[in-house]
Scaffold this active site. Structure first.
Site, PDB file in Angstrom:
ATOM      1  N   GLY A  82      -4.425  -6.022  -9.561  1.00 50.62           N
ATOM      2  CA  GLY A  82      -5.061  -4.830  -8.765  1.00 50.62           C
ATOM      3  C   GLY A  82      -6.452  -5.000  -8.377  1.00 50.62           C
TER       4      GLY A  82
ATOM      5  N   ASN B  63       5.659   1.075  -2.014  1.00 51.69           N
ATOM      6  CA  ASN B  63       5.158   2.420  -2.929  1.00 51.69           C
ATOM      7  C   ASN B  63       5.298   3.548  -2.408  1.00 51.69           C
ATOM      8  OD1 ASN B  63       2.778   3.942  -4.006  1.00 51.69           O
ATOM      9  ND2 ASN B  63       2.827   2.501  -5.580  1.00 51.69           N
TER      10      ASN B  63
ATOM     11  N   CYS C 164      -0.781   9.231  -8.427  1.00 51.53           N
ATOM     12  CA  CYS C 164      -2.141   9.060  -7.576  1.00 51.53           C
ATOM     13  C   CYS C 164      -2.791  10.296  -7.975  1.00 51.53           C
ATOM     14  CB  CYS C 164      -1.777   9.019  -6.075  1.00 51.53           C
ATOM     15  SG  CYS C 164      -3.158   8.959  -5.159  1.00 51.53           S
TER      16      CYS C 164
ATOM     17  N   GLY D  54      -9.762  -1.476 -13.134  1.00 50.51           N
ATOM     18  CA  GLY D  54     -10.488  -2.824 -13.507  1.00 50.51           C
ATOM     19  C   GLY D  54     -10.753  -3.126 -14.924  1.00 50.51           C
TER      20      GLY D  54
ATOM     21  N   LYS E 125       0.819  -1.038  -0.139  1.00 47.77           N
ATOM     22  CA  LYS E 125       0.072   0.139  -0.161  1.00 47.77           C
ATOM     23  C   LYS E 125       0.698   1.338   0.006  1.00 47.77           C
ATOM     24  CE  LYS E 125      -3.459   2.745   0.370  1.00 47.77           C
ATOM     25  NZ  LYS E 125      -4.059   3.394  -0.908  1.00 47.77           N
TER      26      LYS E 125
ATOM     27  N   THR F 280      -4.341   4.662 -12.180  1.00 49.66           N
ATOM     28  CA  THR F 280      -5.689   4.707 -12.479  1.00 49.66           C
ATOM     29  C   THR F 280      -6.169   5.796 -13.447  1.00 49.66           C
ATOM     30  OG1 THR F 280      -6.387   6.028 -10.511  1.00 49.66           O
ATOM     31  CG2 THR F 280      -6.765   3.720 -10.394  1.00 49.66           C
TER      32      THR F 280
HETATM   33  C1  SIN Z   1      -5.326   6.026  -3.258  1.00 45.50           C
HETATM   34  O1  SIN Z   1      -4.761   5.832  -2.228  1.00 45.50           O
HETATM   35  O2  SIN Z   1      -5.756   7.273  -3.418  1.00 45.50           O
HETATM   36  C2  SIN Z   1      -4.857   5.283  -4.536  1.00 45.50           C
HETATM   37  C3  SIN Z   1      -3.431   5.216  -4.817  1.00 45.50           C
HETATM   38  C4  SIN Z   1      -2.835   5.728  -6.124  1.00 45.50           C
HETATM   39  O3  SIN Z   1      -3.741   5.950  -7.041  1.00 45.50           O
HETATM   40  O4  SIN Z   1      -1.895   5.619  -6.430  1.00 45.50           O
END
Ligand code: SIN
Length: 302
Positions: free
Chosen positions: A264, A99, A129, A216, A45, A192
């Site tokens: 993921g 990460n 992110c 996804g 995480k 994403t």
């Molecule tokens: C998040 O915790 O907001 C997602 C992490 C990411 O998109 O890198």
């Protein structure tokens, strides 16, 4: 030797299947489903220097073909991770990838330096992110910004540095080249895709933050295209992710140029997803008389 054994950045992986950051937490919740030693690796995480509670809820929206998250990097902070999570994780026979995300370049550098003195094998630089105000995409969109942050962190990083790229850009291969020029040892993509969901009945956004990042099945064709474009541009290894749910998906990413893959969103639907991908890749090698899975990397026939 196993047909799935692979190696990149000087790190040996028993298979090319890694659980993706943010979808596997620190592995604890998955141990009752399978031994973590089955995995090639775990991208843990996303960590920040200080503990974060993340964004307000709701911060997950289920949509057709995937989810939109706006978690906001909830995590125990570097100290909390080193004290409460890393000691037991280090007992697991799998590659550990940290990460990291920061508000400033200095924070990224400090985390890379401190994690370099631990059992972590690879550091994944999260400059992609979409859910935080500072850091994240602020560093990850422009090639110049990418090159300079990678260059700065690299000086403090004694472990291989993997740079996680955002797809929210015009030309992903320019950003891959910038990461390579800055000194990245490998790149992972895609993070994403910026997205939103609206509740027609309430006329309100579903997420408290209004927008978030889509992952996804829906993103797979985009991720594949981006891995393919980066493979043509850079020489460093590429770790592909985005909508991989089974071994066939993983094979497609490897044909496009990925040396390894990350699983993921599939973990959230089926906790056995990564293990099923590993078993499926083993069968794929056996059925196709492939001695080692590396043979198919970049093997797309045009
Ligand atoms: C998040 O915790 O907001 C997602 C992490 C990411 O998109 O890198």
């Amino acid at each position: 030797m196993s047909a799935l054994f692979t190696e990149f950045n000087g790190v040996a992986f028993k298979n090319p299947v890694i659980c993706a950051s943010g979808t596997f937490n620190f592995g604890e919740e998955f141990k009752r489903f399978f031994p973590l030693s089955r995995l090639g690796g775990i991208s843990l995480k996303g960590l920040t220097l200080e503990k974060r509670e993340g964004n307000d809820s709701p911060r997950i929206a289920e949509v057709y073909g995937g989810i939109i998250n706006s978690v906001g990097l909830q995590n125990p902070g570097l100290e909390g991770f080193l004290k409460d999570y890393l000691p037991s994780l280090a007992q697991e026979d799998t590659v550990l990838i940290a990460n990291i995300a920061g508000n400033t370049v200095e924070e990224y550098c400090e985390m890379a330096q401190r994690l370099s003195q631990t059992d972590i094998s690879i550091i994944e630089l999260n400059i992609s992110c979409p859910n935080v105000k500072k850091g994240g995409l602020a560093f990850g969109v422009e090639p110049k910004g990418i090159e300079s942050i990678v260059f700065a962190v690299k000086k403090h990083c004694k472990k291989p540095l993997m740079v996680k790229l955002t797809p929210n850009v015009a030309a992903i291969s320019d950003n891959a080249l910038a990461a390579e020029a800055g000194g990245a040892d490998s790149i992972s993509l895609i993070n994403t895709i910026r997205a939103m969901a609206i509740d027609a009945k309430t006329r309100r956004p579903v997420l408290a933050c209004i927008t978030g990042g889509l992952s996804g099945r829906a993103v797979k064709p985009i991720a594949l295209r981006m891995v393919y474009e980066c493979y043509k541009a850079v020489k460093i290894p590429i770790i592909g992710l985005g909508g991989i749910f089974n071994a066939e998906d993983a094979v497609e990413f490897m044909l496009a140029g990925a040396t390894a893959v990350q699983i993921g969103t599939a973990n959230m639907i089926n906790p056995m997803a990564a293990v099923e991908v590993i078993d499926g890749l083993e069968r794929f090698c056996y059925d196709n008389n492939i001695k080692n899975i590396k043979e198919i990397v970049g093997g797309l026939i045009i």
